[in-house]
Design a protein around this motif. Structure first.
Motif, short mmCIF file in Angstrom:
data_model
loop_
_atom_site.label_atom_id
_atom_site.label_comp_id
_atom_site.label_asym_id
_atom_site.label_seq_id
_atom_site.Cartn_x
_atom_site.Cartn_y
_atom_site.Cartn_z
N ALA A 74 16.14 -62.54 -18.73
CA ALA A 74 16.03 -63.84 -19.39
C ALA A 74 15.57 -64.95 -18.46
CB ALA A 74 17.39 -64.22 -20.00
N GLY A 75 15.35 -64.61 -17.18
CA GLY A 75 14.99 -65.65 -16.22
C GLY A 75 13.66 -66.32 -16.54
N SER A 76 12.69 -65.54 -16.93
CA SER A 76 11.38 -66.08 -17.30
C SER A 76 11.26 -66.05 -18.82
CB SER A 76 10.26 -65.26 -16.66
OG SER A 76 9.00 -65.68 -17.14
N ARG A 77 11.26 -67.21 -19.44
CA ARG A 77 11.23 -67.27 -20.90
C ARG A 77 9.97 -66.62 -21.46
NH1 ARG A 77 12.30 -73.05 -23.37
NH2 ARG A 77 14.20 -72.64 -22.16
N LYS A 78 8.84 -66.87 -20.84
CA LYS A 78 7.59 -66.30 -21.33
C LYS A 78 7.61 -64.79 -21.23
CE LYS A 78 2.59 -66.37 -20.51
NZ LYS A 78 1.49 -66.94 -19.67
N ASN A 79 8.04 -64.27 -20.08
CA ASN A 79 8.10 -62.82 -19.92
C ASN A 79 9.09 -62.19 -20.88
OD1 ASN A 79 7.52 -60.31 -18.21
ND2 ASN A 79 9.74 -60.49 -18.03
N PHE A 80 10.23 -62.84 -21.08
CA PHE A 80 11.24 -62.30 -21.99
C PHE A 80 10.71 -62.23 -23.42
CE2 PHE A 80 14.68 -63.24 -25.02
CZ PHE A 80 15.47 -62.12 -24.82
N ILE A 81 10.03 -63.28 -23.86
CA ILE A 81 9.49 -63.30 -25.22
C ILE A 81 8.43 -62.21 -25.40
CG2 ILE A 81 8.14 -64.66 -26.86
CD1 ILE A 81 9.57 -67.15 -25.82
N LEU A 82 7.58 -62.04 -24.39
CA LEU A 82 6.53 -61.02 -24.49
C LEU A 82 7.13 -59.62 -24.50
CD1 LEU A 82 3.80 -62.47 -22.08
CD2 LEU A 82 3.73 -62.34 -24.57
N MET A 83 8.10 -59.35 -23.65
CA MET A 83 8.70 -58.02 -23.59
C MET A 83 9.48 -57.70 -24.85
SD MET A 83 8.18 -56.38 -20.59
CE MET A 83 9.64 -55.53 -20.04
N ALA A 84 10.41 -58.58 -25.21
CA ALA A 84 11.20 -58.34 -26.42
C ALA A 84 10.31 -58.35 -27.66
CB ALA A 84 12.30 -59.39 -26.54
N GLY A 85 9.30 -59.23 -27.66
CA GLY A 85 8.38 -59.29 -28.80
C GLY A 85 7.58 -58.02 -28.96
N SER A 86 7.17 -57.39 -27.86
CA SER A 86 6.42 -56.15 -27.97
C SER A 86 7.28 -55.04 -28.55
CB SER A 86 5.88 -55.74 -26.60
OG SER A 86 6.93 -55.43 -25.70
N PHE A 87 8.58 -54.99 -28.16
CA PHE A 87 9.47 -54.00 -28.74
C PHE A 87 9.72 -54.30 -30.22
CE2 PHE A 87 11.64 -53.68 -24.30
CZ PHE A 87 10.48 -53.11 -23.80
N ALA A 88 9.88 -55.59 -30.54
CA ALA A 88 10.13 -55.97 -31.94
C ALA A 88 8.93 -55.64 -32.82
CB ALA A 88 10.45 -57.47 -32.02
N PHE A 89 7.73 -55.79 -32.27
CA PHE A 89 6.53 -55.54 -33.07
C PHE A 89 6.47 -54.07 -33.50
CE2 PHE A 89 1.91 -54.75 -33.49
CZ PHE A 89 1.64 -55.67 -34.49
N SER A 90 6.89 -53.16 -32.63
CA SER A 90 6.91 -51.74 -33.01
C SER A 90 7.87 -51.51 -34.17
CB SER A 90 7.32 -50.90 -31.80
OG SER A 90 6.39 -51.02 -30.75
N ILE A 91 9.03 -52.16 -34.15
CA ILE A 91 9.99 -52.01 -35.24
C ILE A 91 9.44 -52.60 -36.53
CG2 ILE A 91 12.31 -52.66 -36.03
CD1 ILE A 91 13.23 -52.65 -33.16
N ILE A 92 8.80 -53.75 -36.42
CA ILE A 92 8.20 -54.38 -37.62
C ILE A 92 7.14 -53.47 -38.24
CG2 ILE A 92 6.80 -56.33 -38.40
CD1 ILE A 92 8.20 -58.02 -36.26
N LEU A 93 6.28 -52.90 -37.41
CA LEU A 93 5.26 -51.98 -37.91
C LEU A 93 5.91 -50.78 -38.61
CD1 LEU A 93 2.44 -51.71 -35.21
CD2 LEU A 93 2.23 -52.52 -37.55
N PHE A 94 6.91 -50.20 -37.98
CA PHE A 94 7.56 -49.01 -38.54
C PHE A 94 8.22 -49.31 -39.87
CE2 PHE A 94 10.65 -45.60 -38.86
CZ PHE A 94 9.98 -44.51 -38.33
#
Length: 493
Positions: free
Chosen positions: A129-149
């Motif tokens: 959580a230290g880098s907000r941008k990196n956290f959003i990109l990482m968690a968002g990429s995992f979330a996108f896979s779930i959304i697609l599925f």
């Protein structure tokens, strides 16, 4: 170090891009060759499963446009991926580079929260959580896979509804009366059951244009008889109510024909029959049907005993037959002769085979696409965590130097991974479930009336994949940290 040797920012950016493009020399050709082989296999499978629809598809062929598009996508993706690292590398000053701290020290806005977790766990959460941008990109990429599925999984229900011949009730052969006049004797069905090539026989009786009244509302109904096997097949289509009282009582089931007309379980329906007025109980409603009735009519299903009691009719209007795999055309002709000339005999074997092949072809596409989403999720998580650990390898070496054990380092990496995966799952489910509901409503509920259900299987599968991928992602970096000496870890670039 290149900056110390005199390389300017433009040269550094070009160097990073060329390093990334160097991977394309092997990755793109390998990907294109593998994709061609996979496409050849899929085309051959489609030709085998459904020759009616895909007989003209070449089993072996090459699409120059497809290969060019694939190579271009890979090339552009690598350039975009290298853009940020190239920009960061070019901004490193020669003085910072020679000190060995380039990119390893970042501003700390908030210390790790050690009140809730152990120090190594808190440090892992803080890294994530230290880098907000990196956290959003990482968690968002995992979330996108779930959304697609979750967004694509309702297509499976659509396929199972649209391709009826694969339903358990789909007949291979039907014996029908010309005008639904219930003139087929039940003795014929008993005779067919004794045939060794016959797997199952089930019949139905019809009675139309029956005046009915429910709660003061008058309308016309169709009454259809079911035997026990057909009731069992209909269990999955029950919208509300239950089958209790329908198989052996005076209950009936309403078939969902009109979304504006609903029947509540327990309501009493009065039927105006030639023998007099009869009252039956509505036990529930079914979601779909296999009958063609005029607009405005309502169809009800009851047991054979209740049908005969209400109408006095003890014969069938339709007899459906399902065959074993040993059936031959001669066997079918013998059944035609047994039925006689007064009835219509429809052979659905060829049509069922064609639609079954289309079903498997459609299933191959749908499940294959879901499998691709799963594979992308696995590779994305493993690769992302490995890169995150590699970026902090010097920092981990410093922690080892001041006394942090390998086990603590592994827990730090695991905590960082768990943070990404947890918030990715939370965001993915929060966005994916509403999309799943909306898509299911448009594809299934709108056409067949089935109510949306919580996609437990899809959620469990994709969450399980995320958790297992996260666990696998920790193994590689943890082993690397464990095997490296403190000196090597600190000096690693």
């Amino acid at each position: 170090m290149l900056r110390c040797l005199g390389a300017d920012q433009k040269q550094i950016r070009r160097f990073v891009r060329r390093e990334a493009l160097g991977w394309c020399k092997s990755a793109i050709p390998a990907g294109l060759i593998l994709s061609v082989i996979v496409v050849w296999g899929l085309c051959a499978m489609l030709r085998f499963l459904s020759p009616t629809y895909f007989a003209g598809m070449p089993a072996v062929g090459i699409s120059p446009i497809g290969l060019a598009a694939g190579a271009l996508i890979g090339f552009i993706t690598v350039l975009l991926a290298a853009r940020s690292p190239a920009k960061k590398a070019s901004k490193v000053s020669p003085l910072t580079a020679v000190s060995g701290n380039a990119g390893t020290v970042s501003a700390v806005r908030k210390a790790a929260n050690t009140r809730m977790f152990h120090i190594e766990t808190a440090l892992g959460v803080h890294h994530a959580a230290g880098s907000r941008k990196n956290f959003i990109l990482m968690a968002g990429s995992f979330a996108f896979s779930i959304i697609l599925f979750l967004s694509f999984s309702p297509a499976i229900d659509f396929m199972n509804h649209a391709l009826k011949p694969l339903q358990p009730s789909a007949p291979d052969l039907s014996i029908e009366t010309p005008d639904n006049d219930n003139s087929i004797s039940k003795e014929l069905a008993d005779t067919l059951k004794e045939n060794p090539v016959v797997k199952r026989v089930y019949g139905r009786s019809y009675y139309s244009d029956i005046p009915a009244e429910v709660s003061g509302e008058s309308f016309t109904v169709y009454l259809v008889s079911y035997e026990e096997e057909q009731f069992r097949w209909a269990e999955d289509d029950l919208i509300n109510g239950s089958f209790e009282g329908t198989v052996s009582g005076n209950g009936v089931l309403a078939v969902y024909m009109d979304p504006d007309r609903t029947f509540d379980p327990g309501e009493q329906m009065t039927l105006g029959l030639p023998s007099g007025t009869e009252t039956v109980e509505i036990c529930g409603s079914l979601a779909e049907n296999m009958f063609n009735v005029p607009d405005g009519a309502v169809l009800f299903i009851c047991s054979e005993d209740l049908f005969e009691e209400l109408t006095g009719i003890g014969q069938y209007s339709v007899i459906d037959v399902q065959f074993t795999a040993d059936v031959t055309d001669q066997d079918v002709e013998e059944i035609r002769s047994l039925a006689g000339d007064g009835f219509t005999v429809e052979d659905y074997r060829m049509g069922n085979s064609e639609v079954r092949g289309a079903y498997y072809s459609f299933a191959l596409f749908l499940y294959g696409f879901l499998a691709v989403i799963v594979l992308i999720s696995i590779f994305n998580i493993i690769n992302s965590i490995a890169m995150s650990v590699s970026a902090r390898i010097n920092e981990y070496g410093a922690m080892r130097a001041i006394g942090m054990s390998s086990a603590q380092m592994i827990r730090t990496v695991a905590a960082e991974t768990a943070t990404y995966v947890f918030w990715g799952i939370a965001a993915g489910c929060a966005a994916g479930l509403p999309l799943n509901y909306k898509i299911y409503d448009m594809l299934v509920t709108f056409r067949w009336g089935d109510a949306w259900y919580f996609p437990t299987t899809a959620v469990v599968v994709i969450i399980g994949v995320m958790i297992l991928s996260g666990a696998a992602a920790v193994c590689g970096p943890s082993r690397r940290i464990h095997e490296m000496s403190i000196v090597d870890t600190i000096s690693a670039l």
